[in-house]
Design a protein around this motif. Sequence first.
Motif, PDB file in Angstrom:
ATOM      1  N   GLN A 203       0.833  -1.203   0.000  1.00  0.00           N
ATOM      2  CA  GLN A 203       0.000   0.000   0.000  1.00  0.00           C
ATOM      3  C   GLN A 203       0.870   1.255   0.000  1.00  0.00           C
ATOM      4  O   GLN A 203       0.612   2.205  -0.737  1.00  0.00           O
ATOM      5  N   ALA A 204       1.924   1.265   0.822  1.00  0.00           N
ATOM      6  CA  ALA A 204       2.854   2.407   0.840  1.00  0.00           C
ATOM      7  C   ALA A 204       3.539   2.545  -0.514  1.00  0.00           C
ATOM      8  O   ALA A 204       3.710   3.657  -1.026  1.00  0.00           O
ATOM      9  N   ARG A 205       3.908   1.426  -1.133  1.00  0.00           N
ATOM     10  CA  ARG A 205       4.526   1.456  -2.471  1.00  0.00           C
ATOM     11  C   ARG A 205       3.577   2.068  -3.485  1.00  0.00           C
ATOM     12  O   ARG A 205       3.967   2.890  -4.311  1.00  0.00           O
ATOM     13  N   ASN A 206       2.302   1.676  -3.430  1.00  0.00           N
ATOM     14  CA  ASN A 206       1.315   2.238  -4.350  1.00  0.00           C
ATOM     15  C   ASN A 206       1.170   3.739  -4.151  1.00  0.00           C
ATOM     16  O   ASN A 206       0.977   4.489  -5.110  1.00  0.00           O
ATOM     17  N   ASN A 207       1.296   4.189  -2.908  1.00  0.00           N
ATOM     18  CA  ASN A 207       1.242   5.618  -2.630  1.00  0.00           C
ATOM     19  C   ASN A 207       2.457   6.326  -3.234  1.00  0.00           C
ATOM     20  O   ASN A 207       2.327   7.413  -3.789  1.00  0.00           O
ATOM     21  N   LEU A 208       3.635   5.710  -3.137  1.00  0.00           N
ATOM     22  CA  LEU A 208       4.821   6.287  -3.776  1.00  0.00           C
ATOM     23  C   LEU A 208       4.611   6.411  -5.277  1.00  0.00           C
ATOM     24  O   LEU A 208       4.950   7.424  -5.886  1.00  0.00           O
ATOM     25  N   LYS A 209       4.033   5.373  -5.877  1.00  0.00           N
ATOM     26  CA  LYS A 209       3.797   5.383  -7.325  1.00  0.00           C
ATOM     27  C   LYS A 209       2.822   6.492  -7.723  1.00  0.00           C
ATOM     28  O   LYS A 209       2.891   6.997  -8.843  1.00  0.00           O
ATOM     29  N   ALA A 210       1.920   6.857  -6.838  1.00  0.00           N
ATOM     30  CA  ALA A 210       0.910   7.881  -7.133  1.00  0.00           C
ATOM     31  C   ALA A 210       1.438   9.305  -6.955  1.00  0.00           C
ATOM     32  O   ALA A 210       0.800  10.256  -7.409  1.00  0.00           O
ATOM     33  N   MET A 211       2.587   9.459  -6.315  1.00  0.00           N
ATOM     34  CA  MET A 211       3.136  10.799  -6.090  1.00  0.00           C
ATOM     35  C   MET A 211       3.547  11.432  -7.407  1.00  0.00           C
ATOM     36  O   MET A 211       4.090  10.768  -8.289  1.00  0.00           O
ATOM     37  N   GLN A 212       3.269  12.738  -7.514  1.00  0.00           N
ATOM     38  CA  GLN A 212       3.588  13.480  -8.727  1.00  0.00           C
ATOM     39  C   GLN A 212       4.533  14.627  -8.396  1.00  0.00           C
ATOM     40  O   GLN A 212       4.551  15.133  -7.267  1.00  0.00           O
TER      41      GLN A 212
ATOM     42  N   LEU B 163      -3.080   8.444   9.172  1.00  0.00           N
ATOM     43  CA  LEU B 163      -2.123   8.262  10.266  1.00  0.00           C
ATOM     44  C   LEU B 163      -2.793   7.654  11.499  1.00  0.00           C
ATOM     45  O   LEU B 163      -2.185   6.871  12.220  1.00  0.00           O
ATOM     46  N   ILE B 164      -4.035   7.986  11.724  1.00  0.00           N
ATOM     47  CA  ILE B 164      -4.776   7.460  12.877  1.00  0.00           C
ATOM     48  C   ILE B 164      -5.409   6.115  12.538  1.00  0.00           C
ATOM     49  O   ILE B 164      -5.372   5.187  13.339  1.00  0.00           O
ATOM     50  N   ARG B 165      -5.961   5.992  11.343  1.00  0.00           N
ATOM     51  CA  ARG B 165      -6.656   4.766  10.958  1.00  0.00           C
ATOM     52  C   ARG B 165      -5.701   3.630  10.594  1.00  0.00           C
ATOM     53  O   ARG B 165      -6.016   2.469  10.791  1.00  0.00           O
ATOM     54  N   GLN B 166      -4.539   3.946  10.027  1.00  0.00           N
ATOM     55  CA  GLN B 166      -3.562   2.935   9.608  1.00  0.00           C
ATOM     56  C   GLN B 166      -2.192   3.341  10.135  1.00  0.00           C
ATOM     57  O   GLN B 166      -1.303   3.701   9.377  1.00  0.00           O
ATOM     58  N   SER B 167      -2.024   3.257  11.411  1.00  0.00           N
ATOM     59  CA  SER B 167      -0.856   3.823  12.082  1.00  0.00           C
ATOM     60  C   SER B 167       0.480   3.222  11.656  1.00  0.00           C
ATOM     61  O   SER B 167       1.514   3.855  11.831  1.00  0.00           O
ATOM     62  N   ARG B 168       0.480   2.036  11.085  1.00  0.00           N
ATOM     63  CA  ARG B 168       1.754   1.418  10.693  1.00  0.00           C
ATOM     64  C   ARG B 168       2.186   1.759   9.270  1.00  0.00           C
ATOM     65  O   ARG B 168       3.300   1.468   8.879  1.00  0.00           O
ATOM     66  N   LEU B 169       1.301   2.363   8.500  1.00  0.00           N
ATOM     67  CA  LEU B 169       1.614   2.705   7.115  1.00  0.00           C
ATOM     68  C   LEU B 169       2.635   3.837   7.071  1.00  0.00           C
ATOM     69  O   LEU B 169       2.481   4.846   7.748  1.00  0.00           O
ATOM     70  N   SER B 170       3.683   3.695   6.270  1.00  0.00           N
ATOM     71  CA  SER B 170       4.782   4.662   6.282  1.00  0.00           C
ATOM     72  C   SER B 170       4.659   5.778   5.235  1.00  0.00           C
ATOM     73  O   SER B 170       5.329   6.794   5.339  1.00  0.00           O
ATOM     74  N   VAL B 171       3.829   5.581   4.238  1.00  0.00           N
ATOM     75  CA  VAL B 171       3.589   6.587   3.199  1.00  0.00           C
ATOM     76  C   VAL B 171       2.086   6.605   2.964  1.00  0.00           C
ATOM     77  O   VAL B 171       1.513   5.578   2.614  1.00  0.00           O
TER      78      VAL B 171
END
Length: 136
Positions: free
Chosen positions: A33-42, A111-119
């Motif tokens: 999920q964090a990787r997918n967030n990195l891929k979505a960054m512009q 950050l509150i709902r998925q506290s372990r997610l890094s991105v």
Amino acid sequence: MNFWLVKSEPDKYGWHHFTEQARAVWDGVRNYQARNNLKAMQLGDQVLFYHSITSPGVVGLAKVVREAYQDPTAPDDPRWVVVELEPVMALEKPVSLAQIKAEPLLANLSLIRQSRLSVMPVRPNEFELILAMGRE
């Protein structure tokens, strides 16, 4: 423009490390999920820099200066990517996790709902509120 939050342990790679380098390859992410967030960054997206573990809180603002490409720490595994970030500014005062949790308008923050997610993504209104809290 999109808004994001990245987490880092201050003893391993804190805001002071980031500002000394003036640019960072955001590597080592091994969560899909964090990787997918990195891929979505512009290019130009704004990023909140969050210290985790000790004195958790948002301490600074960065921007995306290079979009996703192969993670050099995993050259044989195309699943993992990095982005490059540059610091924009330190917040006048850190916005602690306790302050974030106490603010009803931030109740749905990842950050509150998925506290372990890094991105993670941040909604525009959440982003603006956190920046305002860092200026008070």
